[in-house]
Design a protein around this motif. Structure first.
Motif, mmCIF file in Angstrom:
data_model
loop_
_atom_site.group_PDB
_atom_site.id
_atom_site.type_symbol
_atom_site.label_atom_id
_atom_site.label_comp_id
_atom_site.label_asym_id
_atom_site.label_seq_id
_atom_site.Cartn_x
_atom_site.Cartn_y
_atom_site.Cartn_z
ATOM 1 N N ALA A 138 0.770 -1.062 0.001
ATOM 2 C CA ALA A 138 -0.019 0.013 0.025
ATOM 3 C C ALA A 138 0.861 1.289 -0.054
ATOM 4 O O ALA A 138 1.953 1.280 0.533
ATOM 5 C CB ALA A 138 -0.915 -0.072 1.262
ATOM 6 N N VAL A 139 0.345 2.430 -0.696
ATOM 7 C CA VAL A 139 1.150 3.275 -0.559
ATOM 8 C C VAL A 139 0.209 4.787 -0.349
ATOM 9 O O VAL A 139 -0.803 5.088 -0.893
ATOM 10 C CB VAL A 139 1.908 3.915 -1.954
ATOM 11 N N LEU A 140 0.538 5.505 0.957
ATOM 12 C CA LEU A 140 -0.413 6.530 1.514
ATOM 13 C C LEU A 140 0.386 7.628 1.543
ATOM 14 O O LEU A 140 -0.407 8.574 2.057
ATOM 15 C CB LEU A 140 -0.909 5.818 2.865
ATOM 16 N N LYS A 141 1.603 7.640 1.601
ATOM 17 C CA LYS A 141 2.490 8.807 1.651
ATOM 18 C C LYS A 141 3.589 8.764 0.310
ATOM 19 O O LYS A 141 4.000 7.764 0.298
ATOM 20 C CB LYS A 141 2.971 9.254 2.748
ATOM 21 N N ARG A 142 3.795 10.003 0.226
ATOM 22 C CA ARG A 142 5.368 10.105 -0.559
ATOM 23 C C ARG A 142 6.434 10.588 0.244
ATOM 24 O O ARG A 142 6.423 11.566 0.737
ATOM 25 C CB ARG A 142 4.981 11.112 -1.929
ATOM 26 N N SER A 143 7.436 9.767 0.024
ATOM 27 C CA SER A 143 8.538 9.940 0.964
ATOM 28 C C SER A 143 9.854 10.104 0.400
ATOM 29 O O SER A 143 9.982 9.232 -0.879
ATOM 30 C CB SER A 143 8.677 8.938 2.103
ATOM 31 N N THR A 144 10.907 10.953 0.431
ATOM 32 C CA THR A 144 11.977 10.962 0.059
ATOM 33 C C THR A 144 13.155 11.606 0.723
ATOM 34 O O THR A 144 12.898 12.269 1.862
ATOM 35 C CB THR A 144 12.057 11.592 -1.418
ATOM 36 N N VAL A 191 24.170 5.434 -20.982
ATOM 37 C CA VAL A 191 24.470 3.936 -21.493
ATOM 38 C C VAL A 191 23.790 3.787 -22.793
ATOM 39 O O VAL A 191 22.836 4.375 -23.003
ATOM 40 C CB VAL A 191 24.300 3.129 -20.515
ATOM 41 N N PRO A 192 24.385 2.898 -23.656
ATOM 42 C CA PRO A 192 23.772 2.592 -24.929
ATOM 43 C C PRO A 192 22.678 2.021 -24.833
ATOM 44 O O PRO A 192 21.838 1.783 -25.755
ATOM 45 C CB PRO A 192 24.779 1.823 -25.766
ATOM 46 N N HIS A 193 22.343 1.157 -23.828
ATOM 47 C CA HIS A 193 21.384 0.195 -23.660
ATOM 48 C C HIS A 193 20.236 0.523 -22.801
ATOM 49 O O HIS A 193 19.498 -0.168 -22.274
ATOM 50 C CB HIS A 193 21.748 -1.197 -23.411
ATOM 51 N N GLY A 194 20.137 1.912 -22.487
ATOM 52 C CA GLY A 194 19.052 2.376 -21.708
ATOM 53 C C GLY A 194 17.703 2.370 -22.457
ATOM 54 O O GLY A 194 17.936 2.789 -23.651
ATOM 55 N N THR A 195 16.393 2.223 -21.575
ATOM 56 C CA THR A 195 15.350 2.208 -22.280
ATOM 57 C C THR A 195 14.543 3.302 -21.984
ATOM 58 O O THR A 195 14.400 4.518 -22.647
ATOM 59 C CB THR A 195 14.781 0.863 -22.250
ATOM 60 N N TYR A 196 13.458 3.111 -21.301
ATOM 61 C CA TYR A 196 12.518 3.765 -20.764
ATOM 62 C C TYR A 196 12.542 4.508 -19.544
ATOM 63 O O TYR A 196 13.333 3.931 -18.360
ATOM 64 C CB TYR A 196 11.231 3.079 -20.779
ATOM 65 N N VAL A 197 12.238 5.634 -19.347
ATOM 66 C CA VAL A 197 12.245 6.653 -18.039
ATOM 67 C C VAL A 197 10.910 6.251 -17.417
ATOM 68 O O VAL A 197 9.780 6.210 -18.176
ATOM 69 C CB VAL A 197 12.606 7.922 -18.006
ATOM 70 N N GLU A 198 10.734 6.201 -16.271
ATOM 71 C CA GLU A 198 9.291 5.911 -15.487
ATOM 72 C C GLU A 198 8.999 7.053 -14.709
ATOM 73 O O GLU A 198 9.922 7.833 -13.876
ATOM 74 C CB GLU A 198 9.195 4.567 -14.666
ATOM 75 N N CYS A 199 7.767 7.424 -14.490
ATOM 76 C CA CYS A 199 7.142 8.562 -13.492
ATOM 77 C C CYS A 199 5.962 7.848 -13.088
ATOM 78 O O CYS A 199 5.124 6.910 -13.612
ATOM 79 C CB CYS A 199 7.155 9.717 -14.265
ATOM 80 N N PHE A 200 5.134 8.873 -12.200
ATOM 81 C CA PHE A 200 3.699 8.898 -11.816
ATOM 82 C C PHE A 200 2.891 9.999 -12.484
ATOM 83 O O PHE A 200 2.994 11.058 -11.886
ATOM 84 C CB PHE A 200 3.719 8.550 -10.315
ATOM 85 N N ALA A 201 2.463 9.764 -13.467
ATOM 86 C CA ALA A 201 1.736 10.800 -14.278
ATOM 87 C C ALA A 201 0.503 11.398 -13.486
ATOM 88 O O ALA A 201 0.113 12.579 -13.708
ATOM 89 C CB ALA A 201 1.665 10.389 -15.574
ATOM 90 N N ARG A 258 -0.440 11.004 -7.083
ATOM 91 C CA ARG A 258 0.457 9.686 -6.593
ATOM 92 C C ARG A 258 1.815 10.513 -6.226
ATOM 93 O O ARG A 258 2.477 9.914 -5.332
ATOM 94 C CB ARG A 258 0.455 8.790 -7.791
ATOM 95 N N ASP A 259 2.333 11.430 -6.890
ATOM 96 C CA ASP A 259 3.680 11.721 -6.718
ATOM 97 C C ASP A 259 3.828 13.407 -6.771
ATOM 98 O O ASP A 259 4.298 13.776 -7.740
ATOM 99 C CB ASP A 259 4.505 11.276 -7.627
ATOM 100 N N PRO A 260 3.654 13.966 -5.714
ATOM 101 C CA PRO A 260 3.621 15.283 -5.781
ATOM 102 C C PRO A 260 5.200 15.906 -5.552
ATOM 103 O O PRO A 260 5.410 17.004 -6.000
ATOM 104 C CB PRO A 260 3.009 15.826 -4.437
ATOM 105 N N VAL A 261 6.053 15.107 -5.469
ATOM 106 C CA VAL A 261 7.446 15.533 -5.394
ATOM 107 C C VAL A 261 7.806 15.573 -6.937
ATOM 108 O O VAL A 261 8.509 16.683 -7.299
ATOM 109 C CB VAL A 261 8.514 14.276 -4.972
ATOM 110 N N TRP A 262 7.606 14.740 -7.615
ATOM 111 C CA TRP A 262 7.566 14.950 -9.250
ATOM 112 C C TRP A 262 6.915 15.934 -9.717
ATOM 113 O O TRP A 262 7.309 16.616 -10.878
ATOM 114 C CB TRP A 262 7.363 13.405 -10.011
ATOM 115 N N GLN A 263 5.514 16.015 -9.242
ATOM 116 C CA GLN A 263 4.725 17.152 -10.092
ATOM 117 C C GLN A 263 5.162 18.454 -9.517
ATOM 118 O O GLN A 263 4.833 19.335 -10.551
ATOM 119 C CB GLN A 263 3.173 16.661 -9.458
ATOM 120 N N SER A 264 5.553 18.487 -8.242
ATOM 121 C CA SER A 264 5.678 19.939 -7.858
ATOM 122 C C SER A 264 7.024 20.453 -7.392
ATOM 123 O O SER A 264 7.666 21.490 -7.324
ATOM 124 C CB SER A 264 4.526 20.198 -6.918
ATOM 125 N N MET A 265 7.508 19.542 -6.368
ATOM 126 C CA MET A 265 8.857 19.793 -5.532
ATOM 127 C C MET A 265 10.093 19.897 -6.603
ATOM 128 O O MET A 265 11.003 20.717 -6.357
ATOM 129 C CB MET A 265 9.045 18.656 -4.677
#
Length: 371
Positions: free
Chosen positions: A25-31, A313-323, A327-334
């Motif tokens: 379960a995820v109820l808070k965003r921590s970092t 690196v030459p073999h890197g693929t996709y970056v992930e996020c929480f759009a 879900r992710d106020p750090v990514w969205q705003s901080m």
């Protein structure tokens, strides 16, 4: 240029609803925000991880165990710094937590080195790419969520500029989860990247049954399909039984753990997380092993760091996020200067090091050690 001090700042932001997968379960965003200062006045600006249970202990480790070991060392002696910190793993019992703390300091070192040299971390790794495809993690289990709701979720990710979605499975029966994935594919269209992530939720038998049901849906990869206790051997069985590529690595805390997956023939992609495995220095070792084995690199979440590693690196693929903004106020705003995804791509952050600018008002408001 020597290290003068290291400050770790715990951040905790409550979420408005539970964003859970098959096993959590995820109820808070921590970092953790890490500010490493040099005698020359340079300061790192980087954040790492989402440890929702042990933020205070991570801070204590950085301040009391790691900072005294690295103070006075040159930031350009990265391997020496890393070895001095890793030596604690021989006596500290919670090695996973220690590797997270090492990751915070190591990433801060790379950020400061980039700032000192006027180069991005991508460039320090030898990379030249300026961007990568970006996908959103989604498909969370929520009470009352319908197949139509899943379709609307996929459409929202397209509008947000995503190239695709890593979709949560493993919490229901294989046939029930297959219907959810089918609804996602139907709404998103054939040109939308669709991966699935069971978070170690199934037995080999259930994982294979699910894979065979969704093989016609053009699934990009099947992540952590099997239970934790014999994962490498079990994933190898799943990999032999399906055409869908198998991904794992986020549960490993060293490059040696990644080598175990490679030797077992368990994976087609590795998504080891620099914030979990001791930072850029150890991630680079894992990436080299994967390149030699012909295995592609992904990265578990952490796009603020992963964008540089995967373009480096030459073999890197996709970056992930929480759009999903909830879900992710750090990514969205901080992350105040975050590049906006467009047409499925995110450009590399401008500026040296990791190129991050954080919203200082949010850092002050949500730092957990001053409440």
């Amino acid at each position: 240029m020597r290290i003068e001090s290291v400050e770790a700042i715990p951040i905790e932001i409550p979420l408005t609803r539970n964003f859970g997968g098959s096993t959590y379960a995820v109820l808070k965003r921590s970092t953790i925000v890490t500010r490493l200062r040099t005698e020359a006045g340079l300061v790192s600006e980087v954040y790492n991880g989402d440890n929702r249970d042990h933020g205070p202990e991570l801070v204590r480790l950085v301040h009391e165990a790691l900072a005294p070991r690295v103070k006075g060392l040159s930031v350009f002696d990265g391997e020496r710094i890393w070895a001095a910190m890793f030596a604690l793993s021989h006596t500290y019992r919670n090695r996973k937590l220690l590797m997270e703390a090492i990751g915070c300091v190591d990433c801060a070192v790379w950020d400061v080195v980039g700032k000192a040299q006027g180069r991005s971390v991508c460039e320090l790794l030898g990379g030249k790419r300026r961007g990568l495809p970006i996908i959103s993690i989604g498909g969370y289990y929520m009470e009352g969520k319908t197949l139509a709701d899943i379709g609307r979720e996929m459409e929202a990710y397209r509008r947000a500029g995503m190239a695709g979605c890593k979709f949560k499975v493993g919490g229901l029966t294989p046939s029930e989860d297959a219907r959810r994935v089918e609804a996602a594919r139907g709404a998103a269209g054939d040109d939308f990247v669709l991966a699935v992530d069971a978070n170690c939720g199934w037995s080999v038998e259930d994982a294979v049954a699910f894979a065979r049901l969704v093989e016609p849906l053009n699934i990009a990869w099947f992540e952590e399909p099997c239970h934790w206790y014999d994962d490498a051997a079990m994933m190898a069985q799943v990999r032999r039984a399906t055409r869908i590529p198998v991904t794992a690595g986020q549960s490993e805390i060293t490059s040696h753990g990644v080598r175990r997956l490679l030797e077992a023939g368990a994976v087609d992609l590795v998504n080891v997380d620099a914030s979990e495995c001791g930072g850029v220095t150890e991630w680079r070792r894992a990436a080299a092993l994967c390149q030699a084995a012909g295995v592609r690199m992904a990265h578990h979440e952490e796009s603020q760091v992963a964008q540089h590693l995967l373009t480096g690196v030459p073999h890197g693929t996709y970056v992930e996020c929480f759009a999903d903004p909830a879900r992710d106020p750090v990514w969205q705003s901080m992350w105040a200067n975050r590049p906006a995804p467009k047409d499925g791509t995110i450009e590399l952050s401008a500026g040296p090091g990791f190129g991050l600018v954080l919203d200082e008002a949010m850092v002050r408001r949500y730092r957990a050690d001053r409440r």
